[in-house]
Write a protein that holds these residues in place. Sequence first.
Motif, mmCIF file in Angstrom:
data_model
loop_
_atom_site.group_PDB
_atom_site.id
_atom_site.type_symbol
_atom_site.label_atom_id
_atom_site.label_comp_id
_atom_site.label_asym_id
_atom_site.label_seq_id
_atom_site.Cartn_x
_atom_site.Cartn_y
_atom_site.Cartn_z
ATOM 1 N N VAL A 142 -140.407 10.371 35.938
ATOM 2 C CA VAL A 142 -140.557 8.910 35.953
ATOM 3 C C VAL A 142 -140.485 8.392 37.384
ATOM 4 O O VAL A 142 -141.235 7.482 37.772
ATOM 5 C CB VAL A 142 -139.471 8.247 35.069
ATOM 6 C CG1 VAL A 142 -139.497 6.731 35.232
ATOM 7 C CG2 VAL A 142 -139.690 8.615 33.603
ATOM 8 N N ALA A 143 -139.591 8.977 38.194
ATOM 9 C CA ALA A 143 -139.487 8.587 39.596
ATOM 10 C C ALA A 143 -140.817 8.814 40.321
ATOM 11 O O ALA A 143 -141.255 7.974 41.120
ATOM 12 C CB ALA A 143 -138.374 9.379 40.278
ATOM 13 N N ASP B 29 -132.991 7.497 33.744
ATOM 14 C CA ASP B 29 -132.045 8.426 34.363
ATOM 15 C C ASP B 29 -130.730 8.482 33.588
ATOM 16 O O ASP B 29 -130.053 9.505 33.554
ATOM 17 C CB ASP B 29 -131.793 8.009 35.814
ATOM 18 C CG ASP B 29 -131.058 9.076 36.607
ATOM 19 O OD1 ASP B 29 -131.458 10.248 36.541
ATOM 20 O OD2 ASP B 29 -130.070 8.735 37.287
ATOM 21 N N GLN B 30 -130.395 7.374 32.939
ATOM 22 C CA GLN B 30 -129.138 7.302 32.196
ATOM 23 C C GLN B 30 -129.252 7.956 30.817
ATOM 24 O O GLN B 30 -128.341 8.669 30.386
ATOM 25 C CB GLN B 30 -128.714 5.839 32.038
ATOM 26 C CG GLN B 30 -127.408 5.655 31.263
ATOM 27 C CD GLN B 30 -127.030 4.189 31.117
ATOM 28 O OE1 GLN B 30 -127.697 3.308 31.661
ATOM 29 N NE2 GLN B 30 -125.972 3.921 30.386
ATOM 30 N N HIS B 31 -130.366 7.724 30.118
ATOM 31 C CA HIS B 31 -130.469 8.138 28.721
ATOM 32 C C HIS B 31 -131.301 9.408 28.496
ATOM 33 O O HIS B 31 -131.043 10.147 27.541
ATOM 34 C CB HIS B 31 -131.059 6.996 27.887
ATOM 35 C CG HIS B 31 -130.198 5.766 27.873
ATOM 36 N ND1 HIS B 31 -128.983 5.727 27.231
ATOM 37 C CD2 HIS B 31 -130.380 4.538 28.430
ATOM 38 C CE1 HIS B 31 -128.440 4.519 27.390
ATOM 39 N NE2 HIS B 31 -129.270 3.786 28.114
ATOM 40 N N VAL B 32 -132.317 9.645 29.320
ATOM 41 C CA VAL B 32 -133.110 10.882 29.222
ATOM 42 C C VAL B 32 -133.262 11.475 30.629
ATOM 43 O O VAL B 32 -134.365 11.535 31.173
ATOM 44 C CB VAL B 32 -134.493 10.626 28.570
ATOM 45 C CG1 VAL B 32 -134.408 10.629 27.068
ATOM 46 C CG2 VAL B 32 -135.122 9.309 29.039
ATOM 47 N N PRO B 33 -132.152 11.899 31.229
ATOM 48 C CA PRO B 33 -132.151 12.314 32.640
ATOM 49 C C PRO B 33 -133.065 13.492 32.947
ATOM 50 O O PRO B 33 -133.497 13.655 34.091
ATOM 51 C CB PRO B 33 -130.684 12.681 32.898
ATOM 52 C CG PRO B 33 -130.098 12.952 31.551
ATOM 53 C CD PRO B 33 -130.823 12.039 30.608
ATOM 54 N N THR C 171 -135.046 6.834 47.767
ATOM 55 C CA THR C 171 -134.081 7.734 47.116
ATOM 56 C C THR C 171 -134.676 8.465 45.911
ATOM 57 O O THR C 171 -134.020 9.348 45.357
ATOM 58 C CB THR C 171 -132.842 6.947 46.654
ATOM 59 O OG1 THR C 171 -133.239 5.955 45.695
ATOM 60 C CG2 THR C 171 -132.172 6.239 47.841
ATOM 61 N N LEU C 172 -135.902 8.109 45.504
ATOM 62 C CA LEU C 172 -136.513 8.764 44.348
ATOM 63 C C LEU C 172 -137.030 10.154 44.726
ATOM 64 O O LEU C 172 -137.496 10.376 45.834
ATOM 65 C CB LEU C 172 -137.680 7.925 43.804
ATOM 66 C CG LEU C 172 -137.333 6.541 43.252
ATOM 67 C CD1 LEU C 172 -138.593 5.856 42.746
ATOM 68 C CD2 LEU C 172 -136.303 6.632 42.147
ATOM 69 N N ARG C 173 -136.942 11.077 43.776
ATOM 70 C CA ARG C 173 -137.413 12.438 44.006
ATOM 71 C C ARG C 173 -138.489 12.791 42.975
ATOM 72 O O ARG C 173 -138.269 12.658 41.764
ATOM 73 C CB ARG C 173 -136.252 13.431 43.911
ATOM 74 C CG ARG C 173 -135.210 13.248 44.998
ATOM 75 C CD ARG C 173 -135.779 13.612 46.380
ATOM 76 N NE ARG C 173 -134.807 13.346 47.438
ATOM 77 C CZ ARG C 173 -134.774 12.240 48.167
ATOM 78 N NH1 ARG C 173 -135.660 11.292 47.935
ATOM 79 N NH2 ARG C 173 -133.882 12.066 49.114
ATOM 80 N N ILE C 174 -139.633 13.231 43.456
ATOM 81 C CA ILE C 174 -140.759 13.541 42.580
ATOM 82 C C ILE C 174 -140.641 14.960 42.032
ATOM 83 O O ILE C 174 -140.309 15.880 42.765
ATOM 84 C CB ILE C 174 -142.092 13.383 43.341
ATOM 85 C CG1 ILE C 174 -142.292 11.931 43.773
ATOM 86 C CG2 ILE C 174 -143.259 13.838 42.479
ATOM 87 C CD1 ILE C 174 -143.561 11.708 44.565
#
Length: 295
Positions: free
Chosen positions: A272-273, A262-266, A204-207
Motif C-alpha cells: 500500500v505504501a 499498517d495497523q490492521h493488515v500490516p 518514511t514509506l517503504r515500497i
Amino acid sequence: MDHLFLNVLNVVLPVLICAGIGYCLAVFHAPFDNKVIGGIVSKVGYPTLIISHLPTTKLAVGTFLDMMTAAALAVAAFGVLGFLALRGLRLPVRAFLTPLMHGNVGNIGLPITLLALGDAGMAYTMAFVVVVLVSIFTVGMWIPAGEFSPKKLATSPIIYAVIVSLILMATGQSLPQPISRSFDIMGGLSIPLMLLTLGHTLATLRINSLGRAVLLTALHLVMAVAIASALIWLFGFTGTERGALILCCLMPSSVATYLFIDQHVPEYGPDVAGFILVSTLTTIVVLPVALAYWI
C-alpha cells in the motif's frame, strides 16, 4: 504554449516545494510528530478552515451541497469499481480498497485548487474534503479493521464545522470578529502543515512491489478519468465547479489510509505504501497535463 506551461508550473511547484521541505525534515531526522500534527489538522485546522472560509465565498448553499453530493458519488464509484477490479485481480479488498477509494484532496487538492482556481475553487474542494475525510475516518477505517463504528462519525469536528458553515451561508451572518480572526489564523495553518506532513510521510514509506504499485496507480487514474467525466455529465458542471471536480478526482491515494492498513493488515503495508508513493509521484505529470488540456 510557454505561457501556459509557466502558469501550470506556478500552480504545481509551490505544492512540491512545501512537500519537499517536509521530505527533507524526515531525511535529516528533524523532530516531526506526524500523529500530533495530523491530530491538530483534523481536529482544529480543517474545522476552522471550513468555518472561516466557506461563509465568505458567496457560494449558494445548494451549489455547495451539489458538490458534496458529487463527491459522495465519486467516493462510492471509486469503491464499487475498486472492489470489482480488486476481485478481478485477486488482490485483498481489506488491504487495497480503502486507498483506492480515497484521494488526497486535503494535502494536495486544497492548495492546488486554491492556486489554480482561486477561493471559489478551494470552496468547492472543501465540499470534497469534507466527504472524503468523513469517509476515510469511517468506511476507510471499517474496511481494513473489519468492524463498524458510527461513533467516529458522530464525534467528528468536521461534521459540526460544516453545519455551522451552512447555517452562516444560508443566513448571511458572520461570526464575531475576534472569533473569525482566530479561526482565520488557525485555519491558515492547515495547508502548510498538511504539505509538510505529506512530504515527511512519503519519505518514511517503504515500497515492496513496484509493479503492483504501478498497476494500482494506473487503475486509479483510469477510474478517476471515467468518474470525473460521468459526474460532469450528470451534474452539468462548468467553469470552476468542473475544474475543481476534475482535480479532486485526479488526486493520488490518501496518505492517511496507510495508517489503517499498517495497523490492521500490516503484511500488506509495504504494498500500500508503494501504491501511495507511486500515485503521488505520478501527479507531477498528471496535474500539469490536466491543468493544461482538460481544465
